[in-house]
Motif scaffolding. Structure first.
Motif, short mmCIF file in Angstrom:
data_model
loop_
_atom_site.label_atom_id
_atom_site.label_comp_id
_atom_site.label_asym_id
_atom_site.label_seq_id
_atom_site.Cartn_x
_atom_site.Cartn_y
_atom_site.Cartn_z
N GLN A 1 3.03 6.53 -7.53
CA GLN A 1 1.66 7.28 -7.88
C GLN A 1 2.16 8.76 -7.74
O GLN A 1 2.34 9.83 -8.76
CB GLN A 1 0.86 6.64 -7.34
CG GLN A 1 -0.20 5.80 -7.58
CD GLN A 1 -0.49 5.61 -9.26
OE1 GLN A 1 -0.31 6.74 -10.15
NE2 GLN A 1 -0.29 4.46 -9.44
N GLU A 2 2.75 8.79 -6.22
CA GLU A 2 3.49 10.31 -5.96
C GLU A 2 4.38 10.84 -7.36
O GLU A 2 5.17 11.93 -7.65
CB GLU A 2 3.42 10.74 -4.54
CG GLU A 2 2.61 10.85 -3.84
CD GLU A 2 3.02 10.47 -2.08
OE1 GLU A 2 3.90 10.53 -2.09
OE2 GLU A 2 2.08 10.96 -1.51
N TYR B 1 1.08 -1.39 -0.28
CA TYR B 1 -0.30 -0.08 0.13
C TYR B 1 1.17 1.00 -0.32
O TYR B 1 0.70 1.99 -0.56
CB TYR B 1 -0.95 0.03 1.16
CG TYR B 1 -1.62 1.15 1.60
CD1 TYR B 1 -2.70 1.54 0.70
CD2 TYR B 1 -1.06 2.05 2.34
CE1 TYR B 1 -3.27 2.53 1.41
CE2 TYR B 1 -1.82 3.21 2.51
CZ TYR B 1 -2.95 3.38 1.62
OH TYR B 1 -3.19 4.92 2.52
N GLU C 1 2.71 1.82 -3.01
CA GLU C 1 1.60 2.29 -4.72
C GLU C 1 1.42 3.65 -4.25
O GLU C 1 1.59 4.59 -5.51
CB GLU C 1 0.40 1.24 -4.28
CG GLU C 1 -0.57 1.58 -5.53
CD GLU C 1 -0.48 1.65 -7.03
OE1 GLU C 1 -0.11 2.27 -7.96
OE2 GLU C 1 0.65 0.23 -6.95
N ARG C 2 1.35 4.23 -3.71
CA ARG C 2 1.29 5.54 -2.94
C ARG C 2 2.57 5.71 -3.52
O ARG C 2 2.22 7.17 -4.37
CB ARG C 2 0.75 5.77 -1.72
CG ARG C 2 -0.49 5.64 -0.97
CD ARG C 2 -0.89 6.20 0.06
NE ARG C 2 -0.76 7.64 0.46
CZ ARG C 2 -1.04 8.17 1.20
NH1 ARG C 2 -1.21 7.85 2.50
NH2 ARG C 2 -1.37 9.86 0.97
N CYS C 3 3.24 5.75 -3.36
CA CYS C 3 4.63 6.84 -3.57
C CYS C 3 5.06 6.53 -4.99
O CYS C 3 5.25 7.62 -5.29
CB CYS C 3 5.59 6.04 -2.81
SG CYS C 3 7.87 6.98 -2.61
#
Length: 237
Positions: free
Chosen positions: A37-38, A30, A33-35
C-alpha cells in the motif's frame, strides 16, 4: 488487519524469537500488505516528495522520514513490457545491482506462491554501505486487477530474522526498511516503473553518508532495464 499476531517475547540470551509457521505467515502477510500500500501510494502521489533531478525521462525524488530519507525513482521504459520488467524486479537481481560482491543469496522459506523469505549477504570487497552486511527479507509479488504489477521487499525484524537465519560470524545485519517496484502498463507495450527504497545498513556509517548513497540505489533500474530487455515476453502472465 488488526488480527496480526504480536511477536512473542524475546529471550535475553539469544535475542531471537521462535515463531510458529502460522504466526510467521500472518505477520509477513500483514507487513507486506502495508508495504504494498505504501508503494502504491508513492507511485500515485507527489505529496511530500522533493524532486532532486529530472533527466532523460527519469525523475528521482526524496521524502523525509525521521533521520533516514526515502528515495523514489520513476522511469518511462519504452519497448519493455510490464511482464519483462516484473521478471527482474526481485530481491536478488536488485541486490546484485546494489553491490556486485553479493556472496550469498539464500532462499529460506516459501510462505505461499507469491511470498518468500530470502537471506542476502555481502562480502569484504563490498563498498562501505554494504561491506559485511546481511539482510533477511521477504519478497511479495502481486498482480492487480488493472494490470499493475507490484513487488514489495523489506527486512524482517532482527529478532525474527535471527530465529530463521543466525547471523554469519562478524557480519552486520542491516535493515531494508521498505523497498519495491510498481510497474504500470502503457498501451504501446511499454511501462512506467516506480522504485522506492529506504535503507538502514546499521553499523558505523554516518546517517548523512547513508542518505547520500541512497540516491545511487534508485539508479539500479537502468541496469534492471537492460536485464529485462533480454527476457522473453510472456503475454499470458
Amino acid at each position: 488487519m488488526s488480527n496480526a499476531p504480536s511477536p512473542p517475547a524475546a529471550t535475553s540470551c539469544s535475542r531471537s524469537w521462535s515463531v510458529s509457521e502460522d504466526s510467521l505467515r500472518r505477520y509477513v502477510n500483514y507487513a507486506s500488505e502495508r508495504c504494498i500500500q505504501e508503494l502504491l501510494s508513492a507511485s500515485e502521489s507527489s505529496d511530500g516528495w522533493k524532486v532532486l533531478t529530472f533527466r532523460n525521462g527519469v525523475e528521482i525524488s526524496r521524502r523525509s522520514s525521521a533521520s533516514l530519507h526515502v528515495f523514489r525513482s520513476r522511469w518511462l521504459l519504452r519497448s519493455v513490457s510490464p511482464q519483462q520488467f516484473f521478471m527482474v524486479a526481485n530481491a536478488i537481481d536488485a541486490a546484485k545491482q546494489w553491490d556486485p560482491d553479493l556472496v550469498e543469496a539464500k532462499h529460506i522459506k516459501d510462505l505461499n506462491d507469491n511470498l518468500r523469505i530470502i537471506a542476502l549477504r555481502f562480502g569484504d570487497a563490498s563498498k562501505p554501505l554494504f561491506k559485511k552486511r546481511e539482510f533477511v527479507v521477504y519478497e511479495r509479488r502481486e498482480s492487480l486487477d488493472d494490470g499493475t504489477l507490484v513487488v514489495a521487499v523489506a527486512s524482517l525484524p532482527h529478532e525474527i530474522a535471527a530465529g530463521l537465519q543466525p547471523k554469519n560470524g562478524n557480519a552486520i545485519r542491516g535493515l531494508l526498511l521498505q523497498s519495491g517496484w510498481v510497474v504500470e502498463k502503457l498501451e504501446d507495450d511499454s511501462c512506467v516503473v516506480t522504485y522506492v527504497v529506504q535503507l538502514d545498513p546499521a553499523g558505523w556509517l554516518p546517517k548523512c553518508f547513508v542518505n547520500k548513497l541512497n540516491t545511487k540505489l534508485v539508479m539500479i533500474i537502468e541496469n534492471l532495464k537492460k536485464l529485462a530487455q533480454t527476457c522473453p515476453v510472456d503475454r499470458e502472465m
